[in-house]
Design an enzyme around this catalytic site. Structure first.
Site, short mmCIF file in Angstrom:
data_model
loop_
_atom_site.label_atom_id
_atom_site.label_comp_id
_atom_site.label_asym_id
_atom_site.label_seq_id
_atom_site.Cartn_x
_atom_site.Cartn_y
_atom_site.Cartn_z
CE LYS A 90 -40.36 56.47 -17.58
NZ LYS A 90 -40.00 56.64 -18.76
CD GLN A 111 -33.45 52.63 -18.69
OE1 GLN A 111 -32.78 53.09 -19.53
NE2 GLN A 111 -33.88 53.60 -17.68
CE LYS A 126 -31.72 54.26 -23.12
NZ LYS A 126 -31.60 54.76 -21.75
N GLY A 165 -36.36 60.58 -22.55
CA GLY A 165 -35.47 61.08 -23.24
C GLY A 165 -34.02 60.15 -23.03
CG ASP A 166 -30.50 57.74 -23.48
OD1 ASP A 166 -30.44 57.18 -22.65
OD2 ASP A 166 -29.54 57.82 -24.35
CB THR A 210 -29.85 62.27 -14.91
OG1 THR A 210 -31.06 61.82 -15.38
CG2 THR A 210 -28.88 61.04 -15.03
N1 GLU Z 1 -32.52 57.75 -20.58
C1 GLU Z 1 -32.67 57.77 -19.30
C2 GLU Z 1 -31.80 56.46 -18.44
O1 GLU Z 1 -30.92 56.11 -19.04
C3 GLU Z 1 -33.87 58.17 -18.56
C4 GLU Z 1 -34.85 57.18 -18.79
C5 GLU Z 1 -36.29 57.26 -18.43
O2 GLU Z 1 -36.45 58.55 -17.61
O3 GLU Z 1 -37.47 56.59 -18.69
O4 GLU Z 1 -32.08 56.27 -17.49
#
Ligand code: GLU
Length: 449
Positions: A90, A111, A126, A165-166, A210
């Site tokens: 994830k 992550q 990622k 997303g990121d 977030t």
């Molecule tokens: N990119 C975000 C993070 O850095 C969200 C990742 C997600 O929701 O899977 O955690």
């Protein structure tokens, strides 16, 4: 430091010298967990740390797309399935021209421990591309996303790997990616991506999560210090989705975000990014693809500082919420000289390791690490996966309450983990230790591979 930890850090430095961000994150996490390795000699026997720094799987793929003038372009796509011990991989997708394997690996490694901290069953992954979304039309973005998903779809799935997303990937991109996945599979596998739109399986509060989570975490820190958020001034960076969420929640709780930044400089708004008009304008700025924060200064008549970062501004709380390595040693010194008590990281690895070490040495300063502070985003993504598998939609209040509880628990777990090893109120070490312990236990119990 534990000798085995030292050896693994040296090994990573030698082997991955061309991926400095990855080396940086390994050094940061592993130096914190040294006392855990002292207490668990079986980890060295199983050479667990060398396994942990090697992604389970990582691949690149070709993404070819056509611009509005009919010109063809080729970009590189990436997905790193870093660690699946706790659940399906994830983590987000980042579209930014500076994306290369070192960025994807640092983010995947972070992550893994962040996802562990959420307490939910998600592994770490990622991905992304060196594609630059700036200045692209909507149709170009759609064609790029469709091509990206055509290459990626056979390697992901609700029980396999769930991207989100990121930087450079928001609700619009997730929509196009999801549409293409559905078209290719001929099936509505709605847990395959998170951050979806509310009409097709997205969770309420995910766009805000977030930023809201970061402010909830800040409140836990303030509470620990018998302090309150009311009246606090906050320096933020960026003007993306995360900063937007911080502005909304901080305003609601009586605090003020007074700085935003972009690649062009920063703005200072002494009244705070606090009205609905101002907060909504961040969304407009982002959607415009211009990638300039000066637009805000022009529209609201506030000061703009070209080419500068906002870390010299006197505020109560600093929240670097834009990107990695945004705060260097010279900025850290400014922050300390300004007597700022609360340094709350939000973006993934926003502080260089020397700046972080300097800040951690400052008496009376509290440093909170991003892997704890921003974990509410991916945490709500995991809640989106739960809602999708139950075929239910929870109310905004339910999701928000769960997010709030999650952030309290993450803070508590970090405090306890640091105390267990006699480290006092050290949120950085505590988050690393708490996140690491669960991943380590799961890997050991699943045997060596
Ligand atoms: N990119 C975000 C993070 O850095 C969200 C990742 C997600 O929701 O899977 O955690």
């Amino acid at each position: 430091m534990n000798a085995y930890v030292e050896r693994v850090i040296e090994y990573v430095k030698k082997k991955h010298g061309d991926e400095p961000e990855f080396v940086q994150t390994v050094e940061e996490v592993f130096s914190s967990i040294s006392p855990v390795i002292d207490a668990h000699p079986e980890y060295e026997k199983a050479d667990l740390l060398t396994r942990m720094v090697e992604p389970e799987r990582m691949f690149t793929f070709r993404v070819v797309w056509r611009d509005d003038e009919g010109q063809w372009h080729t970009n590189i796509g990436y997905r790193c399935q870093f660690n699946g011990a706790l659940g399906p991989y994830k983590g987000g997708l980042r579209f930014q021209p500076n994306v290369y394997p070192g960025i994807i690996k640092f983010l995947g490694f972070e992550q893994t421990f962040k996802n562990s901290l959420t307490g939910l069953p998600i592994g770490g992954g990622k991905g992304g591309s060196d594609f630059d979304p700036a200045g692209k039309s909507d149709a170009e973005i759609m064609r790029f996303c469709q091509s990206f998903m055509t290459a990626l779809y056979r390697y992901i799935g609700p029980d396999v790997d769930v991207p989100a997303g990121d930087i450079g990937v928001g609700g619009r991109e997730i929509g196009y990616l999801f549409g293409q996945y559905r078209r290719l599979k001929g099936a509505w596998e709605n847990g395959v991506l998170t951050g979806k739109g509310a009409t097709y399986g997205g969770s309420l509060i995910r766009p805000e999560a977030t930023g809201y989570g970061a402010v909830y975490y800040l409140c836990e820190v303030l509470n620990h210090e018998k302090d309150t958020i009311e009246g606090k001034t906050i320096a933020c960076a960026g003007f993306g989705n995360v900063t937007w969420g911080i502005c909304k929640k901080a305003t609601e709780l009586g605090a003020k975000v007074v700085t935003l930044s972009g690649p062009d400089g920063y703005i200072y708004d002494p009244d705070g990014v606090a009205t609905k008009e101002k907060i909504d304008y961040l969304v407009e700025m982002r959607a415009s693809g211009r990638n300039k924060v000066k637009d805000y200064a022009d529209k609201f008549g506030v000061q703009f500082f070209p080419g500068e970062k906002p870390w010299g501004v006197k505020v109560d709380v600093v929240m670097p919420s834009a990107m990695q390595n945004d705060v260097h040693l010279e900025h850290a010194k400014q922050i300390a000289a300004n007597g700022i008590k609360y340094y709350i990281e939000v973006a993934n690895m926003p502080t260089t390791n020397d700046a972080l070490a300097f800040l951690l040495e400052q008496k009376g300063m509290i440093v909170a690490p991003s892997k704890a502070v921003n974990a509410g985003g991916v945490g709500v993504s995991a809640l989106e996966m739960s809602q999708n598998s139950e075929r239910l939609v929870w109310t905004a209040e339910e999701v928000d309450a769960q997010l709030h509880k999650m952030m309290k628990t993450i803070h508590e777990m970090s405090v306890e983990a640091a105390e267990e090893y006699g480290l006092g109120y050290n949120l950085v070490a505590g988050a690393n230790i708490a996140g690491f312990k669960k991943v380590a236990t799961a890997m050991m119990e699943q045997g060596c591979f």
